[in-house]
Design an enzyme around this catalytic site. Structure first.
Site, PDB file in Angstrom:
ATOM      1  N   GLU A  58      -1.759  -5.645  -3.285  1.00 25.95           N
ATOM      2  CA  GLU A  58      -2.440  -5.106  -2.106  1.00 25.95           C
ATOM      3  C   GLU A  58      -3.843  -5.711  -1.983  1.00 25.95           C
ATOM      4  O   GLU A  58      -4.283  -6.083  -0.895  1.00 25.95           O
ATOM      5  CB  GLU A  58      -2.515  -3.591  -2.263  1.00 25.95           C
ATOM      6  CG  GLU A  58      -3.152  -2.852  -1.121  1.00 25.95           C
ATOM      7  CD  GLU A  58      -3.459  -1.404  -1.518  1.00 25.95           C
ATOM      8  OE1 GLU A  58      -2.647  -0.794  -2.224  1.00 25.95           O
ATOM      9  OE2 GLU A  58      -4.519  -0.921  -1.125  1.00 25.95           O
ATOM     10  N   ASN A 109      25.367 -23.183  -2.328  1.00 27.70           N
ATOM     11  CA  ASN A 109      26.190 -24.362  -2.321  1.00 27.70           C
ATOM     12  C   ASN A 109      25.818 -25.311  -1.192  1.00 27.70           C
ATOM     13  O   ASN A 109      25.746 -26.514  -1.376  1.00 27.70           O
ATOM     14  CB  ASN A 109      27.641 -23.919  -2.134  1.00 27.70           C
ATOM     15  CG  ASN A 109      28.529 -24.539  -3.152  1.00 27.70           C
ATOM     16  OD1 ASN A 109      28.157 -24.610  -4.312  1.00 27.70           O
ATOM     17  ND2 ASN A 109      29.667 -25.011  -2.714  1.00 27.70           N
ATOM     18  N   HIS A 158       0.829  -1.197   0.000  1.00 22.21           N
ATOM     19  CA  HIS A 158       0.000   0.000   0.000  1.00 22.21           C
ATOM     20  C   HIS A 158       0.869   1.254   0.000  1.00 22.21           C
ATOM     21  O   HIS A 158       0.634   2.198  -0.759  1.00 22.21           O
ATOM     22  CB  HIS A 158      -0.898  -0.027   1.242  1.00 22.21           C
ATOM     23  CG  HIS A 158      -1.853   1.112   1.327  1.00 22.21           C
ATOM     24  ND1 HIS A 158      -3.062   1.100   0.687  1.00 22.21           N
ATOM     25  CD2 HIS A 158      -1.766   2.307   1.958  1.00 22.21           C
ATOM     26  CE1 HIS A 158      -3.699   2.244   0.934  1.00 22.21           C
ATOM     27  NE2 HIS A 158      -2.929   2.995   1.705  1.00 22.21           N
TER      28      HIS A 158
END
Lengths: 125, 683
Positions: free
Chosen positions: B71, B412, B49
């Site tokens: 929103e 990794n 918002h």
């Protein structure tokens, strides 16, 4: 005129303040939500106008409005509510809680002036 | 875009909204863990918002559109009309990425393209309540108009927003609750202005017959809906005016009429509506975030300015160093006192300025929950990420520079470290693997740890691999201890995975990780236990601007060795060296350490200089290897400010920069790993 601008988003406070400055208002103060604004209003006691956002963490704009209206020292303070939408339900609630005007984001200095004029017209009228 | 906005506001917006966006990324990942967290839902809603609101002002319609639909989704979610599920998260998570891209565009001065309409449509499809939980279907909402006070009374404690909406809807003679959701569809309606009569009736109902009508009132919800439903749910300017007129009398302001009635009054005068007001307040509560509002105690400063200040403090430190040196030689007492004072103040100033540039490592850590989540999902692994020490402060430049190597190591750990769930189960481990990412300050440096409870590394496999890849012969490989073997993964072109996954690189990554960390004057170490997991330890200096060094002299020139890499210093009889594999070595506590004469490398015309009998040896470590440097003289430790070399000298191998020494001379700062690469042709 001493004006308090309340918004949790500092960029927005800056925008609103810039627009107010454009309109010639110099005595501008800010708070980042209702919970910080209210004591500021109460302690200073000499604010002439309140511009508040609706959606804020802590204390919402509408709750700030209600608190202001409930405070005998502040109940005459004109309040302009900044909202993102023109939701009828919201506006009606705000009106019923005693808001003097509302303005929908984004707005220009001209729109802001119009809104302010209208509010003061009403107060003086 | 309607307003003439100076760039500054746009910049402000980018910074502040950027922070909100980063936060959103974290919050969304958290949300997947705790999908029912109301506060979190509200926070996310407010995030989108706020960005939307700001973007509107700076004319970024693409941002407005995307944030708006996100929103909407979160409005539905926070009202409990839909639950968070993986499908929804998969649709929403890319939104933050797209927003990031848009921000990048804006930063680069490009007007961002509107988001893909398909994505918008997809997201919009989530902005509908789930079929089985539409407000109309909520049982409590069924009762007819006049029964509402009771129904809300019985549920006063736990009424939800949408129940409340439903009650309101039910009160207006059969208007469907769909009005709420489809704002753009005007319902065919009678009149959209609230009439005086209606309003009188409303006030009567609220306050009891004949009571004061103009009071600002928090609790008139049931009757506001007739007007709300009458056409669209957006209010027009005129309507608002009319409403104010109705509320306060023509042309009067609420402030002049409303003063006499405090908000508590309706409670006493009209019970049902007061109850409703309470109910309403109950529903409002979750909307408020828990965190206390922060007073504005901060100022935003351009990093460039901080860099300038840092640079000037650097100069000051240099002057301080010179004065301290002078003091040592011959100065009067008073002067010496003043210099001592200056010394203390400068040190404090240096620390304070350094602190202004510090940022919590959280800024980097924040992106990892998302990285791990996405990666685990695509690899079908179960991995939880734990973060510790997120508040640890680190120089801003370092925070940025360490991000990529960290991402690589974390990916990794998930990709190569943590095993598949079934495999883990077979080994008697929990199906879900854990990756721990932590930061802590250890004296004058920062220790970052990336730890997984996965398979660990097999030194034997690494040895074989090294031979296979032709990195070394079998004898050399056999001589490596476990630790050396682990370090092999940092060698260029070394990857132990048979199949290359597109996730954690193609074996080009780890050596880059290592050299990046080395560039930051940091080091990386590996600890691993087969079957138990691996741990990567990264040590970084707190700041890049000031470097503790060991000053040495070669010929008549001063050089600075970064103190972080210096292990020990000793004098030795230079004639007692050994030669192994054609390399001169010195035996230090039973281990052969290669020995190099820095003079030969760095000072012109000294290659053939006669060797002396005894010499100073500085043992430095690069990774886990040790190397001895023979130097002519040792000056001692000095904190130096790194100055970049002039453009002509840029790219000089083995030199990281220059500095002004305490006696006003210029010293070159040596980059040990690079220097070894350039001159010794190895490491």
């Amino acid at each position: 005129m001493k004006i308090l601008v309340v918004d949790d988003f500092s960029t927005m406070r800056r925008i609103v303040k810039n627009l107010l400055k454009e309109l010639g208002f110099e005595n501008l103060h800010e708070a980042d939500d209702g919970a910080t604004a209210l004591p500021l209003l109460q302690d200073a006691g000499d604010f002439d106008f309140l511009v508040t956002d609706w959606n804020m963490p802590g204390m919402q704009g509408i709750d700030l409005l209600k608190a202001v209206r409930a405070d005998p020292n502040l109940c005459k303070l004109p309040v302009l509510m900044v909202t993102a939408e023109q939701k009828r339900e919201q506006i009606v609630e705000a009106a019923q809680s005693g808001v003097n005007g509302y303005i929908v984001k984004p707005f220009t200095a001209a729109t802001l002036k119009e809104k302010l004029d209208k509010i003061f017209e009403r107060i003086d009228g | 875009m309607a307003i003439d906005l100076d760039d500054e506001i746009l910049q402000d917006f980018l910074v502040e909204a950027g922070e909100i966006l980063d936060q959103l990324g974290e919050q969304l990942v958290d949300l997947e863990q705790s999908p029912d967290d109301k506060d979190l839902l509200n926070a996310v809603f407010r995030g989108f918002h706020t960005i939307k609101g700001g973007a509107g002002f700076v004319g970024l319609t693409a941002l407005v559109e995307l944030c708006h639909c996100a929103e909407d989704v979160f409005n539905i979610l926070r009202n409990g009309d839909r639950a968070v599920d993986a499908e929804l998260m998969d649709a929403i998570l890319p939104v933050t990425d797209i927003l990031q891209d848009m921000f990048e565009n804006v930063r680069a001065g490009v007007d961002p393209e509107p988001a893909d309409p398909e994505l918008i449509a997809l997201i919009a499809s989530f902005a509908q309540p789930n079929a089985d939980s539409t407000p109309a279907a909520v049982p409590e909402s069924a009762p007819v108009e006049q029964a509402q006070p009771e129904s809300s009374e019985t549920n006063a404690d736990d009424i939800t927003d949408e129940e409340f909406e439903a009650i309101l809807d039910a009160s207006q003679s059969g208007k469907s609750s769909a009005v709420e959701q489809q704002s753009e569809t005007p319902a065919p309606a009678a009149s959209d202005d609230i009439t005086d009569d209606e309003f009188e009736a409303l006030l009567d109902e609220m306050h009891g017959e004949g009571k004061f009508a103009g009071a600002p009132e928090a609790s008139a919800p049931e009757k506001e809906t007739p007007s709300a439903a009458s056409q669209s749910d957006e209010i027009s300017e005129d309507e608002f005016d009319a409403l104010l007129d109705d509320l306060h009398g023509k042309g009067a302001s609420p402030t002049s009429t409303g003063s006499s009635t405090p908000a508590e009054k309706p409670k006493a005068s009209a019970k049902p509506s007061a109850k409703k007001a309470e109910a309403k307040k109950e529903t409002k509560k979750p909307a408020k975030a828990k965190e206390a509002p922060q007073a504005e105690a901060t100022v935003r400063v351009d990093t460039k300015r901080l860099d300038d200040i840092m640079n000037m403090v650097g100069e000051l430190v240099l002057v301080r160093n010179r004065l301290s040196r002078l003091k040592a030689s011959d100065v009067e007492d008073d002067m010496s006192l003043a210099i001592g004072n200056l010394d203390v103040v400068t040190t404090d100033l240096q620390i304070s300025v350094m602190k202004t540039r510090m940022q919590p490592i959280k800024k980097v850590f924040g992106r990892f929950p998302r990285v791990v989540r996405d990666l685990a999902r695509s690899l079908k692994k179960e991995v939880s990420l734990e973060l510790a020490g997120e508040e640890t402060d680190l120089d801003k430049n370092l925070v940025e520079a360490i991000a990529d190597p960290l991402v690589h190591l974390v990916r990794n750990a998930v990709d190569h470290g943590v095993e598949m769930p079934d495999e883990r189960e077979k080994k008697g481990k929990a199906r879900q693997g854990t990756v721990l990412l932590s930061a802590e300050q250890e004296g004058d440096h920062i220790l970052l740890t990336i730890e997984d409870d996965g398979a660990g590394m097999d030194a034997e496999v690494l040895r074989k691999k090294a031979v296979e890849k032709g990195l070394m012969d079998e004898d050399a490989a056999a001589r490596l201890d476990d630790r050396d073997c682990f370090n092999l993964i940092f060698a260029p072109g070394f990857s132990t995975k048979q199949e290359i996954s597109d996730v954690s690189g193609r074996g080009v990554g780890m050596d880059v990780v290592k050299s990046r960390i080395a560039q930051l004057n940091g080091s990386v170490e590996i600890e691993s236990q087969l079957g138990k997991g691996s741990r990567f330890l990264i040590k970084l200096p707190l700041t890049l601007a000031i470097l503790p060094t060991l000053m040495v002299v070669l010929g008549n020139q001063t050089f600075a060795l970064p103190l972080t890499s210096v292990n020990e210093i000793f004098d030795m009889d230079i004639t007692k060296t050994n030669v192994v594999d054609g390399q001169e070595v010195v035996i230090v506590r039973g281990k052969a350490v290669p020995l190099f004469y820095l003079r030969k490398w760095l000072v012109n015309g000294s290659a053939s200089a006669a060797e002396r009998e005894s010499a100073h040896v500085v043992i430095v470590s690069i990774g886990n290897q040790h190397v001895g440097f023979v130097v002519d003289q040792l000056l001692g430790q000095e904190e130096v400010v790194i100055k970049p070399l002039g453009t002509m000298l840029h790219g000089t191998k083995g030199v990281a920069g220059a500095t002004v020494t305490g006696d006003g001379k210029i010293a070159l700062i040596l980059d040990v790993p690079e220097m070894l690469q350039a001159y010794a042709g190895r490491f």
